[in-house]
Design an enzyme around this catalytic site. Structure first.
Site, PDB file in Angstrom:
ATOM      1  N   PHE A 103      36.936  39.477  52.403  1.00 40.09           N
ATOM      2  CA  PHE A 103      38.013  38.476  52.367  1.00 40.09           C
ATOM      3  C   PHE A 103      39.129  38.838  51.395  1.00 40.09           C
ATOM      4  O   PHE A 103      39.884  37.963  50.977  1.00 40.09           O
ATOM      5  CB  PHE A 103      37.451  37.076  52.043  1.00 40.09           C
TER       6      PHE A 103
ATOM      7  N   ARG B 198      54.454  38.282  49.201  1.00 41.57           N
ATOM      8  CA  ARG B 198      54.103  37.743  50.520  1.00 41.57           C
ATOM      9  C   ARG B 198      54.267  36.218  50.562  1.00 41.57           C
ATOM     10  O   ARG B 198      54.553  35.658  51.618  1.00 41.57           O
ATOM     11  CB  ARG B 198      52.687  38.178  50.936  1.00 41.57           C
TER      12      ARG B 198
ATOM     13  N   GLU C 298      43.871  37.689  59.079  1.00 42.57           N
ATOM     14  CA  GLU C 298      44.419  36.680  58.181  1.00 42.57           C
ATOM     15  C   GLU C 298      45.124  35.496  58.860  1.00 42.57           C
ATOM     16  O   GLU C 298      45.014  34.368  58.390  1.00 42.57           O
ATOM     17  CB  GLU C 298      45.417  37.346  57.214  1.00 42.57           C
TER      18      GLU C 298
END
Lengths: 788, 173
Positions: A254, A336, A738
């Site tokens: 993850f 991001r 994602e």
């Protein structure tokens, strides 16, 4: 190759599942729902994770001694009691490290062991090497450490007060945002606080170092074997070529195993180098949660102008990102967040400012979405807030602001959105989920004032695919065909449960026209494919699939050229399909062809390489094309909220998600469902709590609540959007790791809807995340004019 | 002081000397018997990755002291299949994609076997989900897990059908 765009649903009410359904064993390779490559091993306990590898003879076990302060100077460290503990073989401090004391993934300095200054509670101070895991951990607690406390910055406010930041704020803007806001007939302001998130990969961090004759071999539970190789080599003063790193699988990653495994691998390698014995280390769960970084906490401040229809005229975001004590991957994560502040919406005039704040907490790191979710939830909050201000349906406001139409396709960073499907996708989901009728029914029911209130929300996702650090967008593969026709496949990606190995094997099988069972997937190994990027940014199958196809095509072309000459046909008349090779009018077995080619001295091994085209990005300027394409999706969630206790549950979720032409619908559905569940967990139940001393008090599942089987929506439907990726990706598929994570936003805003029903509409609930029962009760009471 | 216990693990009797009374069943299985199919997730009985059956009942092996289990029968994931024939629960987990990374899977499967042995769920998906809620899956494969348990229950019922009359007799008695 058909089937990839078929409508796939899971969990439709009334549907009966058949064992084996959807798993055609002899199906064509690409586009079919082959099960995970390790499925039989997983269900029988035979799948080996790093800590399951049988202990080699004389193996030693490591544990870190951890700081008990968040920010302090270490005055003295008495380790004699540690050395005197049973089973202890060696104890190392920073002074004992032979070469680099650095585990940073970013080129910034991040010491493996403390050098006199402590920067967070749980920072490794020393290494204990002992004959068992338990003895090492017990011994580590015997240390006597004297500290001189310094003021610690724990929160975003603490860091802002002392100006503690990684770099100057990044500002991305387009148009005259001030004039844009002023031009609105309405202006709103607000603040959203978003909590962090512990990865809670079920398999904790682990490494095993095996001294070799001329170097070191390391098994690591990592998403980034090449970086482990580099950090270990630097720690041992060896060239990269003297270190090999191997990763068969991870028990979940993850993002939490992109950089956080460096410390364990380096510690094991150093201890193995000193003792000449194999060394292994795994973090106990409590240590894992204290030491390793998490999802970045964020504060999003917004000021937004909009017209009477709810269309944004101008907007300003101030994003405050809590990075923890070191740089790690935080700059790219915060970037991001900026790049997803628009989500799927056109912002005609916009400024986004991003503060990257340093705090005395574990160094936050990659986590599925990599900063994108924080930016995205910010704009989704704004949409909800606009709707509440106008008394409108939030979906109508969202649809009014989606990208689309002439002049409304440019992002704040000036990339054109050329693959926009958000308007059609959102409309289709609203229709399929019966959103409007259900919302009307819920509003009517809530108006009667029941104790259990319901809420519903539809939120879209548009997520940029590619590493924003452009040079990372490359991958390699190594393929061998043996003379019995079996295919050995190796690529640079790592398997953490997402099914990458199966997808890449499907690609290889497709190129050779062989069944997937003919392809043998092998552990990721730096000696086979070098200079790899982390398996991250959802890029695994995009990059490694393309590299694998290139390698397989090289071999296939050699085989075709050989067959053409041998049987006097043209190379185009040699076709690899349906488990055999057609040569003109005849056929030859794949194994037979491989054997004949070998005897004719044709090379049956090849490497493949891929670099994503057309990327160009200037991160400081905030301009360019950071992404190859966007992946889209949307979810509708309906919740029930007990207004007396704040307890809540998800009643129904409908998802429509875009994976391009699916390489493997079964694996893609799993990613979508799992992403949604994890995203909802982040925003609903997963609360990290630090005490005033900077100690993480939620360091085990007893106090940190991730979703359980009973938290899953009662009704859940997932459909794949029909449509190829317009960009030339591997078999026109799209990345899936994602993007679905952010579908969980709909659950958060559905709770907000339920809370709002407790008031008269004059006060926007402005929930912070996670929306725990306490926060919900507080918000409910505020709606009722009884704030506390 | 070294004490010894005797356990039957996956049908094989094991006589084991235990030199530390704090040794858990989980560590015994993993470190002494190299049965690494049983996983350590949290080591405090909260995640369920270490679930095994002790005398037919599901337990968190990380919270079970080995010394307290003298004479017990332990079934782990490695002992579930009959040779090459997977148990219906194992088959159902594959058929329904009841996992991603696989790390929680042995615990999920042993917990499912225990749950079905308890026989309390009936066909109620809500009770199945509740009954499986002690086994965390961070990949979020819960839909597949719940479907797998439901399917396995049906498969077991089908194979058990010839015994139904006898069962009813026993219940009446």
């Amino acid at each position: 190759m058909s089937g990839g765009d078929d409508l796939i649903t899971r969990g439709m009410p009334g549907a009966t599942a058949q064992p084996g359904a959807g798993h055609p064993r002899a199906a064509p390779a690409v586009g079919h729902p082959h099960p995970h490559d390790s499925a039989p091993a997983h269900v029988s306990g035979r799948a080996l994770y790093t800590d399951d590898i049988p202990a080699p003879r004389n193996c030693l076990h490591l544990a870190f001694g951890l700081s008990e302060r968040a920010r302090a100077e270490v005055i003295s460290m008495n380790l004699a009691p540690v050395r005197a503990m049973p089973g202890v073989v060696d104890v190392l401090t920073a002074a004992d490290l032979p070469f680099a004391n650095d585990v940073s993934p970013s080129g910034d300095h991040e010491p493996l062991l403390c050098t006199g200054e402590v920067y967070f509670h749980g920072q490794p101070l020393f290494i204990v090497v002992a004959t068992s895991h338990h003895l090492a951990r017990r011994a580590a607690r015997a240390a006597v450490v004297e500290y001189r406390d310094r003021p610690a910055a724990l929160t975003i406010d603490d860091a802002l007060a002392i100006g503690s930041r990684l770099e100057e704020p990044i500002v991305v803007s387009r148009g005259d945002w001030q004039a844009g806001i002023a031009a609105g007939t309405h202006v709103i302001e607000g603040r959203l606080e978003l909590g962090g998130q512990e990865h809670f990969y079920l398999e904790g961090q682990a490494a095993l170092a095996l001294p070799a004759e001329d170097g070191m071999h390391v098994h690591s539970s990592t998403q980034h074997p090449s970086e482990i190789q580099h950090k270990v080599a630097e720690a041992l003063g060896l060239p990269f070529a003297a270190v090999t790193v191997e990763t068969r699988r991870m028990g979940g990653g993850f993002g939490g195993k992109e950089s956080q495994g460096n410390a364990l691998a380096c510690a094991c390698a150093i201890a193995a180098g000193r003792t000449g014995r194999p060394c292994r280390m795994r973090y106990d769960r409590d240590d894992d949660m204290r030491i390793t970084g998490k999802r970045h906490e964020a504060r999003i401040d917004y000021r937004c102008g909009f017209d009477g229809e709810g269309r944004i005229t101008g907007i300003r975001f101030d994003q405050y990102i809590r990075c923890g004590w070191s740089q790690d991957l935080s700059l790219a994560v915060a970037d991001r967040s900026v790049l997803h502040a628009d989500n799927a919406y056109y912002l005609p005039a916009v400024q986004i400012t991003s503060e990257r704040l340093v705090t005395n907490t574990a160094s936050n790191t990659a986590f599925r979405g990599f900063g994108g979710p924080q930016g995205l939830v910010g704009i989704e909050r704004v949409m909800d807030h606009i709707a509440a201000t106008l008394g409108a349906d939030p979906l109508a406001i969202r649809q009014a602001n989606l990208y689309g139409g002439p002049g409304r396709l440019t992002t704040p960073y000036l990339m054109e959105v050329t693959d926009n499907i958000a308007p059609e996708l959102v409309a289709a989901l609203a229709e399929r989920s019966d959103y409007h009728a259900r919302r009307a029914a819920i509003e009517a029911e809530n108006a009667a004032g029941p104790i259990i209130r319901r809420g519903i929300a539809l939120t879209p996702v548009k997520f940029g695919i590619s590493f924003t650090l452009t040079h990372l967008n490359q991958a390699g593969a190594l393929v061998h065909v043996y003379t019995d026709g079996s295919i050995h496949l190796n690529h640079g990606g790592t398997e953490m449960g997402q099914g990458l190995n199966m997808k890449v094997a499907q690609v290889a099988a497709e190129v050779f026209g062989q069944p997937v069972s003919a392809v043998r997937i092998t552990p990721t190994h730096t000696g086979k494919v070098p200079n790899t990027s982390a398996t991250a940014a959802s890029s695994g199958s995009d990059l490694n699939g393309m590299a694998t196809r290139a390698a397989c095509e090289t071999i296939r072309e050699r085989l075709a050229a050989f067959a053409a000459e041998r049987w006097q046909v043209s190379a185009s008349e040699v076709r690899f399909e349906e488990g055999t090779v057609r040569v003109g009018a005849g056929t030859v077995g794949f194994a037979e062809l491989a054997r004949a080619a070998y005897q004719a001295r044709v090379q049956l091994s090849a490497t493949g390489f891929y670099a994503t085209p057309r990327l160009q990005w200037d991160r400081r300027a905030g301009r360019g094309r950071p992404f190859f394409y966007f992946a889209y999706g949307a979810a509708v969630t309906e919740v029930a909220l007990d207004t007396l206790t704040g307890e809540n549950r998800i009643l129904r979720t409908d998802i429509l998600h875009d994976v391009g032409r699916s390489l493997n619908p079964a694996l893609d559905l799993g990613q979508i469902e799992g992403g949604y569940v994890q995203g909802a967990g982040w925003l609903m139940t997963e609360e990290l709590v630090w005490d005033k001393a900077g100690r993480l008090t939620t360091h085990a599942p007893s106090t940190y609540k991730i979703p359980a089987c009973s938290d899953r929506p009662r009704a859940l439907t997932i459909e794949l959007w029909k449509g190829d990726n317009p960009e030339d990706t591997i078999y026109r598929s799209k990345a899936v790791g994602e993007p679905p994570f952010m579908l969980g936003t709909s659950a958060f805003l559905a709770l907000s809807h339920a809370v709002a029903s407790c008031g008269d509409g004059s006060l926007y609930p402005a929930l912070d995340a996670p929306a725990t029962p306490e926060r919900l009760l507080r918000a409910i009471d505020a709606q009722r004019g009884e704030p506390w | 002081m070294t004490l010894s216990i005797s356990l039957t693990v996956n049908g094989v009797r094991q006589d084991l000397a235990i030199d530390d009374p704090r040794v858990t069943l989980l560590d015994l299985l993993r470190d002494r018997l190299t049965l690494t199919g049983t996983k350590k997730g949290c080591d405090r009985g909260q995640c369920g990755a270490c679930t095994v059956l002790v005398d037919g009942r599901r337990v968190n092996s990380c919270l079970s002291l080995a010394l307290s289990l003298d004479g017990a029968e332990v079934l782990t994931i490695e002992g579930l299949a009959k040779g090459d024939a997977l148990d219906p629960v194992q088959q159902a987990f594959i058929a329904h994609d009841g996992f991603q990374c696989g790390f929680c899977t042995p615990g999920q499967i042993m917990s499912a076997v225990g749950l079905l042995n308890e026989g309390e769920t009936g066909d109620d998906p809500e009770r199945i989900r509740e009954g499986m809620s002690g086994n965390l899956c961070r990949c979020g494969a819960y839909a597949g897990i719940a479907e797998a348990v439901s399917t396995a229950r049906r498969l077991r019922d089908e194979t058990a059908r010839p015994l139904r009359d006898e069962d009813e007799t026993r219940r009446i008695a």
